[in-house]
Design an enzyme around this catalytic site. Sequence first.
Site, short mmCIF file in Angstrom:
data_model
loop_
_atom_site.label_atom_id
_atom_site.label_comp_id
_atom_site.label_asym_id
_atom_site.label_seq_id
_atom_site.Cartn_x
_atom_site.Cartn_y
_atom_site.Cartn_z
N CYS A 117 11.92 -31.72 16.79
CA CYS A 117 12.37 -33.02 17.31
C CYS A 117 11.73 -33.34 18.66
O CYS A 117 11.13 -34.41 18.84
CB CYS A 117 13.90 -33.04 17.39
SG CYS A 117 14.62 -31.56 18.12
N1 LIG Z 1 19.32 -29.98 13.77
C1 LIG Z 1 18.20 -30.60 14.17
O1 LIG Z 1 18.23 -31.63 14.86
C2 LIG Z 1 16.88 -30.05 13.77
C3 LIG Z 1 16.76 -28.86 13.06
N2 LIG Z 1 15.50 -28.40 12.71
C4 LIG Z 1 15.33 -27.11 12.01
O2 LIG Z 1 15.91 -27.18 10.72
C5 LIG Z 1 16.32 -25.88 10.30
C6 LIG Z 1 17.79 -25.94 9.92
O3 LIG Z 1 18.52 -26.27 11.10
P1 LIG Z 1 19.95 -26.94 11.07
O4 LIG Z 1 20.10 -27.73 9.83
O5 LIG Z 1 20.12 -27.59 12.38
O6 LIG Z 1 20.84 -25.59 11.00
P2 LIG Z 1 22.30 -25.37 10.39
O7 LIG Z 1 22.78 -24.10 10.99
O8 LIG Z 1 23.12 -26.58 10.54
O9 LIG Z 1 22.01 -25.14 8.84
C7 LIG Z 1 21.28 -24.04 8.35
C8 LIG Z 1 21.68 -23.79 6.92
O10 LIG Z 1 20.92 -22.68 6.46
C9 LIG Z 1 21.83 -21.72 5.90
N3 LIG Z 1 21.27 -20.38 6.05
C10 LIG Z 1 21.13 -19.65 7.19
N4 LIG Z 1 20.57 -18.45 6.92
C11 LIG Z 1 20.37 -18.42 5.58
C12 LIG Z 1 19.82 -17.45 4.70
N5 LIG Z 1 19.36 -16.26 5.14
N6 LIG Z 1 19.77 -17.76 3.38
C13 LIG Z 1 20.20 -18.95 2.93
N7 LIG Z 1 20.75 -19.89 3.71
C14 LIG Z 1 20.82 -19.64 5.03
C15 LIG Z 1 23.08 -21.89 6.70
O11 LIG Z 1 24.19 -21.32 6.05
P3 LIG Z 1 25.46 -20.76 6.88
O12 LIG Z 1 26.36 -21.92 7.03
O13 LIG Z 1 25.99 -19.68 6.00
O14 LIG Z 1 24.95 -20.23 8.18
C16 LIG Z 1 23.15 -23.41 6.79
O15 LIG Z 1 23.69 -23.98 5.64
C17 LIG Z 1 16.09 -24.92 11.49
O16 LIG Z 1 14.89 -24.23 11.34
C18 LIG Z 1 16.04 -25.91 12.66
O17 LIG Z 1 15.35 -25.32 13.71
C19 LIG Z 1 14.40 -29.12 12.99
C20 LIG Z 1 14.45 -30.29 13.68
C21 LIG Z 1 15.71 -30.82 14.17
C1 LIG Z 2 19.78 -29.06 20.97
C2 LIG Z 2 19.06 -27.87 20.39
O1 LIG Z 2 19.52 -26.74 20.43
N1 LIG Z 2 17.90 -28.14 19.81
C3 LIG Z 2 17.08 -27.13 19.19
C4 LIG Z 2 15.85 -27.72 18.59
C5 LIG Z 2 16.08 -28.53 17.37
C6 LIG Z 2 14.84 -28.62 16.55
O2 LIG Z 2 13.94 -29.40 16.69
O3 LIG Z 2 14.70 -27.66 15.68
P1 LIG Z 2 13.54 -26.70 15.35
O4 LIG Z 2 14.03 -25.40 15.70
O5 LIG Z 2 13.30 -26.80 13.93
O6 LIG Z 2 12.34 -27.04 16.07
C7 LIG Z 2 16.64 -26.07 20.19
O7 LIG Z 2 16.43 -26.38 21.34
O8 LIG Z 2 16.36 -24.96 19.73
#
Ligand SMILES: NC(=O)C1=CN([C@@H]2O[C@H](COP(=O)(O)OP(=O)(O)OC[C@H]3O[C@@H](n4cnc5c(N)ncnc54)[C@H](OP(=O)(O)O)[C@@H]3O)[C@@H](O)[C@H]2O)C=CC1
Ligand SMILES: CC(=O)N[C@@H](CCC(=O)OP(=O)(O)O)C(=O)O
EC number: 1.2.1.38
Length: 310
Positions: A117
């Site tokens: 992000c």
């Molecule tokens: N949130 C954001 O704004 C952004 C996130 N991302 C990236 O997206 C990815 C997901 O993040 P986010 O959605 O925020 O994270 P969350 O913790 O909200 O969701 C992650 C999901 O993955 C599941 N999970 C974790 N470990 C495993 C595993 N070993 N096997 C199967 N399922 C698993 C979790 O299950 P459980 O509930 O059991 O832990 C959960 O449902 C990350 O790499 C993050 O860095 C990228 C850009 C922005």
């Molecule tokens: C607020 C907050 O914790 N933000 C996350 C980044 C979110 C994101 O972009 O996720 P990726 O890990 O996929 O890059 C952090 O700083 O690690």
Amino acid sequence: MKPKIFIDGEHGTTGLQIRTRMADRRDVELLSIPEAERRNAALREDLLNSADIAILCLPDDAAKEAVGMLSGNNKVRIIDTSTAHRVDPDWAYGFAEMDKAQPAKIRAARLVANPGCYPTGAIGLLRPLRAAGLLPAGYPVTVNAVSGYTGGGKQMIAQMEDPANPDAISSPHFLYGLPLKHKHVPEMTTHGLLNRAPLFSPSVGRFPQGMIVQVPLFAGDLGEDATLEKLHAALADHYAGQNIVTVVPLAESAAMPRVDAVELAGKDTMKLFVFGTPGGAHINLVALLDNLGKGASGAAVQNMDLMLSA
Ligand SMILES: NC(=O)C1=CN([C@@H]2O[C@H](COP(=O)(O)OP(=O)(O)OC[C@H]3O[C@@H](n4cnc5c(N)ncnc54)[C@H](OP(=O)(O)O)[C@@H]3O)[C@@H](O)[C@H]2O)C=CC1
Ligand SMILES: CC(=O)N[C@@H](CCC(=O)OP(=O)(O)O)C(=O)O
């Protein structure tokens, strides 16, 4: 036959938002895993290998594991939303607007790394200026940002929303990443075309979705020709002809009293601004987006659509 899409991590923050965006899609078939089975490795492996496109919404280690589950299966294309493959040359970087050649690269790729992000904002501001020769290669770039708390996934959402959580956070706005080694720095450096790693200071605000990324610049330390107007014109030229990343006209930004971090919450677009006084010593480049929109799930769906249009 409709293309099959499997979102590994569909019950997490990013995965759920992708699912919501796909809810009315009739042109694809969504393969789904029950929430209680989300960590069932055998079932995940089966679903991953049954998909045409697998979208990984997992922490880095689990994303690498999922890619391993697909090794030897060249038919499944992957979009990884984690940080694991964003500077890996074997993966196309999924920021379609960053370069004129990028949409074609994404369309043809088997492996696409969805941008982070914060880097979406920083690269969106920096790369066109580096390409236009307006930002010297060695300029000491700093990036300051605030994110909505959903950026920290399920864990941070619980900390911010549930006062009974043992790790509850009561602060309205806090800095983090204080050792200045954030996982997004390599990606900002590589795709921002920087020779020097930027100094990146992130923060979180008490709002679920939204993001401001700031890159303040000293005009006198830029290229000789680099005025506020020229920086703006280079960005406006670069982003002309599409409507996902827009550059706000100088007259409009000059009249703004403030920038609201949540203005684009729920949207998949990004706005770029060039603030400062013409002829002044200081320029502030600003990107406004939703951390879960163009910063994650919106970009993932955009990349999926590009790949499906191959
Ligand atoms: N949130 C954001 O704004 C952004 C996130 N991302 C990236 O997206 C990815 C997901 O993040 P986010 O959605 O925020 O994270 P969350 O913790 O909200 O969701 C992650 C999901 O993955 C599941 N999970 C974790 N470990 C495993 C595993 N070993 N096997 C199967 N399922 C698993 C979790 O299950 P459980 O509930 O059991 O832990 C959960 O449902 C990350 O790499 C993050 O860095 C990228 C850009 C922005
Ligand atoms: C607020 C907050 O914790 N933000 C996350 C980044 C979110 C994101 O972009 O996720 P990726 O890990 O996929 O890059 C952090 O700083 O690690």
